[in-house]
Scaffold this active site. Structure first.
Site, PDB file in Angstrom:
ATOM      1  N   ASP A  90       9.698   5.176 -10.618  1.00 42.79           N
ATOM      2  CA  ASP A  90       9.281   5.741 -11.906  1.00 42.79           C
ATOM      3  C   ASP A  90      10.043   7.012 -12.248  1.00 42.79           C
ATOM      4  O   ASP A  90      10.315   7.289 -13.416  1.00 42.79           O
ATOM      5  CB  ASP A  90       7.779   6.014 -11.903  1.00 42.79           C
ATOM      6  CG  ASP A  90       6.950   4.755 -12.134  1.00 42.79           C
ATOM      7  OD1 ASP A  90       7.557   3.677 -12.277  1.00 42.79           O
ATOM      8  OD2 ASP A  90       5.712   4.856 -12.170  1.00 42.79           O
ATOM      9  N   SER A 143       0.798  -1.216   0.000  1.00 43.92           N
ATOM     10  CA  SER A 143       0.000   0.000   0.000  1.00 43.92           C
ATOM     11  C   SER A 143       0.835   1.273   0.000  1.00 43.92           C
ATOM     12  O   SER A 143       1.441   1.613  -1.000  1.00 43.92           O
ATOM     13  CB  SER A 143      -0.967  -0.041   1.186  1.00 43.92           C
ATOM     14  OG  SER A 143      -2.052   0.828   0.963  1.00 43.92           O
ATOM     15  N   LYS A 181      -0.908  -4.374  -3.138  1.00 49.31           N
ATOM     16  CA  LYS A 181      -2.174  -3.798  -2.675  1.00 49.31           C
ATOM     17  C   LYS A 181      -2.368  -2.453  -3.357  1.00 49.31           C
ATOM     18  O   LYS A 181      -1.857  -1.444  -2.922  1.00 49.31           O
ATOM     19  CB  LYS A 181      -2.152  -3.671  -1.145  1.00 49.31           C
ATOM     20  CG  LYS A 181      -3.243  -2.801  -0.555  1.00 49.31           C
ATOM     21  CD  LYS A 181      -4.641  -3.311  -0.886  1.00 49.31           C
ATOM     22  CE  LYS A 181      -5.680  -2.496  -0.154  1.00 49.31           C
ATOM     23  NZ  LYS A 181      -5.786  -1.099  -0.592  1.00 49.31           N
TER      24      LYS A 181
END
Length: 449
Positions: free
Chosen positions: A309, A298, A323
């Site tokens: 990224d 999460s 999750k």
């Protein structure tokens, strides 16, 4: 904070009160547009409820019946939607502040029993040796089967200093009993140290209201102690089950100068939200390694995905939990709250990690001690939870990533790899890649000699 939004355990909490009457009104409006079968089924529920209330062999607890019906409805959706009564909602609110009473264990429900996601550092659960993937089948001799997740968590909490006995199944072996003493859980969500005399090590065990303050304290300590000598930073998110969304955004923003951190997309296009970084990098561009494993879920995955990224950090370890759904917490006018899955979240590159997880850039698996060799210490991840949301992008789902972390730092291969990487040593995976099967009709890949 940019948004008063929160992620509780594995989900998003949106602050604000919604009265029960407003919810029923909204339901009625939606129902008016649905077919008549829906009303027939609602009438059926009312008929059954009245019949049980009038004719059951003993006088039933009507509130308990309604709560059970609500929980049954929500459980049919996905593993993370549920109802919290007033006490459970109050307990959750306390937990997000980073201080609560209990055992110090993050859990989920799987196949009717309680599954350990991860114990919280320095709590009764971690000291007792409970591990990710353990299944709790009894609490003080009472079968967990038939309880809701909230009921089980409520039963595990209690007065500080009182004992509780959990019956645990590990690696499909014979059940064993584990006695624990309840304690006041003060989650020190950030711990830090200096490794190798020139590397700042930051361990984030959960994302609570105290996390950003703890992170800034750690960075200030490194600045005053190491100054320009610091080679880089290690952010350890292994077995971090998540927490508050605003803290995940804030931690990511600490090391990013610009760009998107995370976006959430609901059922309707106009529900999309984007959260962006602001100028300023407390690490001053120094290299960062993020450690992840099968227990990183999460909020941990939001931070990992954002830094990966943006190529701001190198991820070392094993694949994360996966999750990637968002839960909205809706207070119900003093009658508890509804935790409802309302959206998926996406990394800056538009990746949904739901049921897939985030892959480490350099895969390093820990070496198991003799007593754990041959045993299952991997988590099945989100993909292993019954009724989980699938990844809308399709493809293979994740799971099976190791969640073991040695207590002895000298035996921690992932930490050692991070230190070597920041010292300019070439680090390669210690896991052999899986051999791909040749496509049907394709000639074998050969090299002439």
């Amino acid at each position: 904070m940019k948004k008063n939004t929160r992620l509780q355990n594995f989900g998003l909490v949106l602050a604000g009160a919604v009265s029960a009457s407003l919810l029923w009104h909204a339901f009625g409006v939606a129902g008016a547009a649905s077919n008549a079968d829906t009303y027939k089924q609602l009438n059926l529920f009312g008929d059954v409820f009245d019949r049980v209330r009038a004719d059951y062999v003993e006088e039933p607890d009507e509130q308990q019946m309604i709560e059970a019906a609500i929980n049954g409805m929500l459980a049919s959706l996905d593993p993370h939607s549920s109802y919290m009564n007033k006490k459970q909602f109050a307990d959750m609110s306390v937990q997000t502040r980073g201080e609560f009473g209990g055992l110090g264990i993050e859990v989920t429900m799987e196949n009717g029993v309680i599954k350990v996601v991860s114990p919280i550092d320095d709590t009764p659960a971690s000291r007792a040796g409970l591990m990710a993937n353990d299944l709790i089948i009894k609490i003080d001799g009472t079968d967990v089967q038939g309880m809701t997740l909230n009921d089980a968590v409520d039963k595990m909490r209690g007065k500080i200093g009182t004992d509780i006995t959990l019956t645990v199944v590990r690696d499909k072996k014979e059940p064993f009993e584990q006695k624990l003493t309840r304690d006041k859980i003060r989650v020190q969500s950030v711990k830090y140290s200096i490794e190798n005399n020139d590397i700042g090590y930051i361990r984030i065990s959960s994302f609570t209201e105290q996390t950003q303050e703890g992170l800034e304290k750690a960075m200030e300590h490194f600045r005053t102690t190491l100054g320009d000598k610091v080679k880089g930073y290690i952010i350890d998110l292994r077995n971090d089950p998540g927490g508050l969304l605003d803290m995940a955004i804030s931690v990511s923003d600490t090391f990013l100068d610009k760009g998107e951190i995370v976006s959430t997309r609901g059922r309707h296009a106009d529900e999309t939200q984007r959260f962006n970084a602001t100028k300023g990098d407390l690490a001053n561009g120094k290299p960062i390694v993020v450690l992840i494993n099968g227990g990183s879920a999460s909020a941990s995955e939001i931070v990992s995905g954002a830094l990966q990224d943006h190529k701001r950090a190198t991820l070392i370890g094993t694949r994360s939990f996966g999750k990637g759904s968002v839960q909205t917490i809706i207070p119900l006018g003093g009658e508890g709250a509804l935790r409802l899955t309302t959206a998926r979240y996406y990394t800056p590159a538009g990746r949904s990690i739901q049921a897939k997880g985030i892959d480490a850039d350099i895969v390093i698996e820990e070496e198991l001690p003799p007593e754990l060799k041959g045993k299952n210490v991997s988590t099945e991840g989100e993909a292993g939870l019954k009724g989980h949301l699938t990844n809308e992008g399709g493809g293979d789902e994740g799971g099976g990533s190791s969640a073991y972390v040695p207590e002895d730092k000298t035996k921690d291969l992932q930490l050692k790899a991070a230190i070597d990487f920041l010292n300019g040593v070439k680090v390669v995976s210690n896991v052999k890649p899986k051999e791909e099967k040749p496509k049907e009709g394709a000639a074998p890949d050969t090299t002439a000699n």
